[in-house]
Design a protein around this motif. Structure first.
Motif, PDB file in Angstrom:
ATOM      1  N   ASP A   2       0.849  -1.184   0.000  1.00  0.00           N
ATOM      2  CA  ASP A   2       0.000   0.000   0.000  1.00  0.00           C
ATOM      3  C   ASP A   2       0.888   1.238   0.000  1.00  0.00           C
ATOM      4  O   ASP A   2       2.091   1.168  -0.224  1.00  0.00           O
ATOM      5  CB  ASP A   2      -0.943  -0.006   1.212  1.00  0.00           C
ATOM      6  CG  ASP A   2      -0.170  -0.179   2.526  1.00  0.00           C
ATOM      7  OD1 ASP A   2       0.982   0.290   2.610  1.00  0.00           O
ATOM      8  OD2 ASP A   2      -0.717  -0.783   3.465  1.00  0.00           O
ATOM      9  N   THR A   3       0.291   2.372   0.277  1.00  0.00           N
ATOM     10  CA  THR A   3       1.024   3.637   0.203  1.00  0.00           C
ATOM     11  C   THR A   3       1.961   3.864   1.383  1.00  0.00           C
ATOM     12  O   THR A   3       2.533   4.944   1.518  1.00  0.00           O
ATOM     13  CB  THR A   3       0.029   4.814   0.109  1.00  0.00           C
ATOM     14  OG1 THR A   3      -0.917   4.708   1.182  1.00  0.00           O
ATOM     15  CG2 THR A   3      -0.721   4.787  -1.210  1.00  0.00           C
ATOM     16  N   ILE A   8       5.649   3.891  -4.148  1.00  0.00           N
ATOM     17  CA  ILE A   8       4.929   2.831  -4.845  1.00  0.00           C
ATOM     18  C   ILE A   8       4.038   3.410  -5.930  1.00  0.00           C
ATOM     19  O   ILE A   8       3.574   4.557  -5.841  1.00  0.00           O
ATOM     20  CB  ILE A   8       4.091   2.013  -3.835  1.00  0.00           C
ATOM     21  CG1 ILE A   8       3.693   0.684  -4.428  1.00  0.00           C
ATOM     22  CG2 ILE A   8       2.855   2.802  -3.394  1.00  0.00           C
ATOM     23  CD1 ILE A   8       3.068  -0.273  -3.434  1.00  0.00           C
ATOM     24  N   PHE A  10       0.838   2.211  -8.924  1.00  0.00           N
ATOM     25  CA  PHE A  10      -0.175   1.201  -9.237  1.00  0.00           C
ATOM     26  C   PHE A  10      -0.584   1.306 -10.696  1.00  0.00           C
ATOM     27  O   PHE A  10      -0.645   2.402 -11.268  1.00  0.00           O
ATOM     28  CB  PHE A  10      -1.400   1.379  -8.337  1.00  0.00           C
ATOM     29  CG  PHE A  10      -1.131   1.139  -6.879  1.00  0.00           C
ATOM     30  CD1 PHE A  10      -1.279  -0.128  -6.335  1.00  0.00           C
ATOM     31  CD2 PHE A  10      -0.710   2.170  -6.057  1.00  0.00           C
ATOM     32  CE1 PHE A  10      -1.025  -0.356  -4.999  1.00  0.00           C
ATOM     33  CE2 PHE A  10      -0.449   1.953  -4.713  1.00  0.00           C
ATOM     34  CZ  PHE A  10      -0.608   0.691  -4.179  1.00  0.00           C
ATOM     35  N   CYS A  16       0.143  -3.293  -7.860  1.00  0.00           N
ATOM     36  CA  CYS A  16       1.314  -2.490  -7.514  1.00  0.00           C
ATOM     37  C   CYS A  16       2.483  -2.875  -8.417  1.00  0.00           C
ATOM     38  O   CYS A  16       2.474  -3.918  -9.074  1.00  0.00           O
ATOM     39  CB  CYS A  16       1.689  -2.668  -6.049  1.00  0.00           C
ATOM     40  SG  CYS A  16       2.417  -4.287  -5.653  1.00  0.00           S
ATOM     41  N   GLU A  17       3.515  -2.031  -8.412  1.00  0.00           N
ATOM     42  CA  GLU A  17       4.656  -2.257  -9.296  1.00  0.00           C
ATOM     43  C   GLU A  17       5.407  -3.551  -8.968  1.00  0.00           C
ATOM     44  O   GLU A  17       6.000  -4.173  -9.841  1.00  0.00           O
ATOM     45  CB  GLU A  17       5.615  -1.075  -9.215  1.00  0.00           C
ATOM     46  CG  GLU A  17       6.161  -0.833  -7.810  1.00  0.00           C
ATOM     47  CD  GLU A  17       6.973   0.443  -7.736  1.00  0.00           C
ATOM     48  OE1 GLU A  17       8.053   0.484  -8.354  1.00  0.00           O
ATOM     49  OE2 GLU A  17       6.528   1.392  -7.065  1.00  0.00           O
TER      50      GLU A  17
END
Length: 209
Positions: A2-3, A8, A10, A16-17
């Motif tokens: 998550d953030t 990161i 998306f 996500c990457e």
């Protein structure tokens, strides 16, 4: 993910990457099946051929952690190779890592060569990096590992490693002086010493005690 990772990103599909990288780069080349076993066997055959007439057919860097320990196990037990285990003690070895190395060497019956970096020089450089607030604090160890691997007798010697005593107090001193363990305690290589001198003069002009 998550953030909580500030960098990161998306995709439009919400992936996500890290997941995207796994799907595009890792998974297509990851074959934990019969295909992977065949590729591993072919690689082992090539290494064995090149190692004919030598005491070892490969060198495996060993930290005492999970990844390198598993690589050593696979090389010996699954691929049938005769690896020389090579360890660089930069002064940060934990008792657990040393214990893992000891168990692995004894359990697999392999030879171990340990290059011990000059602890006073390592401390000097590490403190300089800490005071300069450089983000990558592993650089001093990286600067030591590369020349240690390329200049060490372990990279060129053909005879089976023999006994040697560890003369500098450290966690590595708990390694038993048993068969198949050899340790070099010579000072840092010229490359590492020059790196230390350059860092002192260009990046860290103050005196460090």
């Amino acid at each position: 993910m998550d953030t909580s990772d500030p960098k990161i990103s998306f995709s439009d599909t919400g992936h996500c990457e890290y997941c995207e990288n796994f799907g595009t780069s890792i998974e297509p080349n990851w074959h934990p099946d019969a295909r992977g076993e065949a590729e591993l066997a072919a690689l082992a055959a090539k290494i064995k051929k090149q190692g004919e007439g030598k005491d070892f057919d490969c060198i495996i860097g060993l930290s005492g952690g999970l990844d390198s320990s598993y690589a050593a196990y696979i090389a010996k037990e699954k691929m049938g190779l005769r690896p020389l285990l090579f360890h660089v003690d930069a002064g940060w070895n934990t008792d657990q890592a040393v214990g893992n190395i000891e168990k692995l060497v004894d359990g697999l019956g392999l030879d171990l060569y340990t290059e011990v970096i000059n602890w006073e020089e390592m401390k000097d450089l590490q403190v300089a990096f800490l005071r300069s607030q450089i983000a990558d604090q592993d650089l001093p160890q990286d600067a030591a590992f590369s020349p240690a691997c390329t200049n060490s007798p372990a990279s060129t010697e053909s005879s089976t490693c023999s006994l040697a005593a560890i003369t500098r107090p450290s966690a590595a001193a708990s390694l038993k002086s048993g068969a198949g363990i050899r340790v070099s305690t010579r000072p840092c290589s010229r490359i590492f010493t020059n790196a230390l001198a350059n860092a002192r003069s260009r990046l860290f002009p103050w005196s460090i005690s």
